[in-house]
Design a protein around this motif. Structure first.
Motif, PDB file in Angstrom:
ATOM      1  N   LEU A  13      50.623  48.544  30.418  1.00 43.85           N
ATOM      2  CA  LEU A  13      49.859  49.396  29.520  1.00 43.85           C
ATOM      3  C   LEU A  13      48.527  48.717  29.239  1.00 43.85           C
ATOM      4  CD1 LEU A  13      49.576  51.847  27.641  1.00 43.85           C
ATOM      5  CD2 LEU A  13      50.732  50.491  25.863  1.00 43.85           C
ATOM      6  N   VAL A  14      47.443  49.451  29.429  1.00 44.93           N
ATOM      7  CA  VAL A  14      46.104  48.964  29.109  1.00 44.93           C
ATOM      8  C   VAL A  14      45.619  49.744  27.893  1.00 44.93           C
ATOM      9  CG1 VAL A  14      43.725  48.688  29.921  1.00 44.93           C
ATOM     10  CG2 VAL A  14      45.637  48.450  31.537  1.00 44.93           C
ATOM     11  N   ILE A  15      45.300  49.009  26.808  1.00 47.51           N
ATOM     12  CA  ILE A  15      44.793  49.633  25.592  1.00 47.51           C
ATOM     13  C   ILE A  15      43.378  49.111  25.381  1.00 47.51           C
ATOM     14  CG2 ILE A  15      45.158  50.029  23.126  1.00 47.51           C
ATOM     15  CD1 ILE A  15      48.103  49.233  23.546  1.00 47.51           C
ATOM     16  N   ASP A  16      42.406  49.972  25.608  1.00 46.78           N
ATOM     17  CA  ASP A  16      40.998  49.580  25.515  1.00 46.78           C
ATOM     18  C   ASP A  16      40.165  50.836  25.331  1.00 46.78           C
ATOM     19  OD1 ASP A  16      38.274  48.668  26.249  1.00 46.78           O
ATOM     20  OD2 ASP A  16      39.322  46.855  26.888  1.00 46.78           O
ATOM     21  N   ASP A  17      39.141  50.757  24.495  1.00 47.34           N
ATOM     22  CA  ASP A  17      38.296  51.925  24.250  1.00 47.34           C
ATOM     23  C   ASP A  17      37.252  52.130  25.343  1.00 47.34           C
ATOM     24  OD1 ASP A  17      37.103  49.534  23.249  1.00 47.34           O
ATOM     25  OD2 ASP A  17      35.682  50.712  22.091  1.00 47.34           O
ATOM     26  N   ASN A  18      37.102  51.180  26.244  1.00 50.33           N
ATOM     27  CA  ASN A  18      36.131  51.261  27.332  1.00 50.33           C
ATOM     28  C   ASN A  18      36.829  51.744  28.612  1.00 50.33           C
ATOM     29  OD1 ASN A  18      34.334  50.771  29.420  1.00 50.33           O
ATOM     30  ND2 ASN A  18      33.634  48.828  28.594  1.00 50.33           N
ATOM     31  N   ARG A  19      36.502  52.948  29.037  1.00 45.27           N
ATOM     32  CA  ARG A  19      37.165  53.540  30.210  1.00 45.27           C
ATOM     33  C   ARG A  19      36.951  52.730  31.484  1.00 45.27           C
ATOM     34  NH1 ARG A  19      39.276  58.428  28.895  1.00 45.27           N
ATOM     35  NH2 ARG A  19      38.430  59.406  27.028  1.00 45.27           N
ATOM     36  N   HIS A  22      39.715  50.237  32.159  1.00 47.75           N
ATOM     37  CA  HIS A  22      40.922  50.843  32.749  1.00 47.75           C
ATOM     38  C   HIS A  22      40.750  50.963  34.265  1.00 47.75           C
ATOM     39  CE1 HIS A  22      42.694  52.102  28.841  1.00 47.75           C
ATOM     40  NE2 HIS A  22      41.424  52.095  28.482  1.00 47.75           N
ATOM     41  N   ASP A  23      39.561  51.381  34.689  1.00 47.16           N
ATOM     42  CA  ASP A  23      39.275  51.495  36.125  1.00 47.16           C
ATOM     43  C   ASP A  23      39.367  50.128  36.799  1.00 47.16           C
ATOM     44  OD1 ASP A  23      38.836  54.200  35.764  1.00 47.16           O
ATOM     45  OD2 ASP A  23      36.651  53.983  35.635  1.00 47.16           O
ATOM     46  N   PHE A  25      41.214  47.510  35.903  1.00 45.72           N
ATOM     47  CA  PHE A  25      42.620  47.128  36.030  1.00 45.72           C
ATOM     48  C   PHE A  25      43.270  47.846  37.205  1.00 45.72           C
ATOM     49  CE2 PHE A  25      42.381  45.331  31.766  1.00 45.72           C
ATOM     50  CZ  PHE A  25      43.201  44.217  31.892  1.00 45.72           C
ATOM     51  N   ARG A  26      42.955  49.131  37.375  1.00 45.32           N
ATOM     52  CA  ARG A  26      43.528  49.885  38.488  1.00 45.32           C
ATOM     53  C   ARG A  26      43.037  49.348  39.840  1.00 45.32           C
ATOM     54  NH1 ARG A  26      44.201  53.397  34.494  1.00 45.32           N
ATOM     55  NH2 ARG A  26      46.057  54.674  34.535  1.00 45.32           N
ATOM     56  N   LYS A  27      41.758  49.002  39.918  1.00 43.00           N
ATOM     57  CA  LYS A  27      41.215  48.445  41.168  1.00 43.00           C
ATOM     58  C   LYS A  27      41.913  47.150  41.534  1.00 43.00           C
ATOM     59  CE  LYS A  27      36.570  50.084  40.316  1.00 43.00           C
ATOM     60  NZ  LYS A  27      35.214  49.651  39.967  1.00 43.00           N
ATOM     61  N   ILE A  28      42.178  46.324  40.528  1.00 41.32           N
ATOM     62  CA  ILE A  28      42.783  45.017  40.778  1.00 41.32           C
ATOM     63  C   ILE A  28      44.275  45.124  41.056  1.00 41.32           C
ATOM     64  CG2 ILE A  28      43.337  42.796  39.699  1.00 41.32           C
ATOM     65  CD1 ILE A  28      40.641  43.142  38.143  1.00 41.32           C
ATOM     66  N   LEU A  29      44.978  45.952  40.302  1.00 43.03           N
ATOM     67  CA  LEU A  29      46.435  45.962  40.357  1.00 43.03           C
ATOM     68  C   LEU A  29      47.045  47.081  41.187  1.00 43.03           C
ATOM     69  CD1 LEU A  29      47.131  45.057  36.626  1.00 43.03           C
ATOM     70  CD2 LEU A  29      47.270  43.554  38.621  1.00 43.03           C
ATOM     71  N   GLU A  60      52.790  50.305  37.909  1.00 41.62           N
ATOM     72  CA  GLU A  60      52.610  51.582  37.231  1.00 41.62           C
ATOM     73  C   GLU A  60      51.747  51.285  36.004  1.00 41.62           C
ATOM     74  OE1 GLU A  60      55.280  54.937  34.932  1.00 41.62           O
ATOM     75  OE2 GLU A  60      56.273  53.538  36.291  1.00 41.62           O
ATOM     76  N   ILE A  61      50.537  51.808  36.001  1.00 42.13           N
ATOM     77  CA  ILE A  61      49.588  51.495  34.940  1.00 42.13           C
ATOM     78  C   ILE A  61      49.322  52.737  34.101  1.00 42.13           C
ATOM     79  CG2 ILE A  61      47.266  50.647  34.429  1.00 42.13           C
ATOM     80  CD1 ILE A  61      47.335  49.289  37.210  1.00 42.13           C
ATOM     81  N   ASP A  62      49.558  52.601  32.798  1.00 42.35           N
ATOM     82  CA  ASP A  62      49.253  53.666  31.853  1.00 42.35           C
ATOM     83  C   ASP A  62      48.086  53.224  30.985  1.00 42.35           C
ATOM     84  OD1 ASP A  62      51.301  55.302  32.778  1.00 42.35           O
ATOM     85  OD2 ASP A  62      52.749  54.511  31.349  1.00 42.35           O
TER      86      ASP A  62
END
Length: 108
Positions: A13-19, A22-23, A25-29, A60-62
């Motif tokens: 789970l990624v909790i961050d106000d900067n979209r 999130h991108d 984390f998805r690129k890396i993981l 699985e990233i939310d």
């Protein structure tokens, strides 16, 4: 190479106000694309090298953009019997809870 356990919990789970975070984390993981795998095969054929097979771990990233939303996702995941293995929580997330308060509520 050791076998990867497909039953292992890889929910994040990624909790961050900067979209953009999130991108990132998805690129890396996230696993590589099919196009990247096809490029590896083409490169191996062109240069006469055997293609190296690399098993990529799939996560699985939310995403949640505020602490309250993150807590809701954590509760929902637990109710479903599919808890998160890890959470990345930003410390500063105006205007709502900061990361410290969010983490405290998740642990409670």
């Amino acid at each position: 190479m050791t076998e990867l356990n497909p039953q292992k919990n890889r929910r994040i789970l990624v909790i961050d106000d900067n979209r953009a975070i999130h991108d990132d984390f998805r690129k890396i993981l996230s696993p590589g694309t099919v196009a990247a795998a096809a490029l590896d095969v083409t490169e191996a054929q062109l240069f006469g090298r055997p293609a190296q097979v690399v098993r990529k771990i799939q996560y699985e990233i939310d995403s949640a953009h505020q602490g309250q939303e993150g807590l809701m996702l954590v509760k929902q995941a637990r109710e479903e019997g599919r808890p998160y293995a890890m959470a990345f929580v930003d410390i500063r997330m105006p205007p709502g809870w900061d990361g410290v308060e969010t983490t405290q509520k998740i642990w409670a």
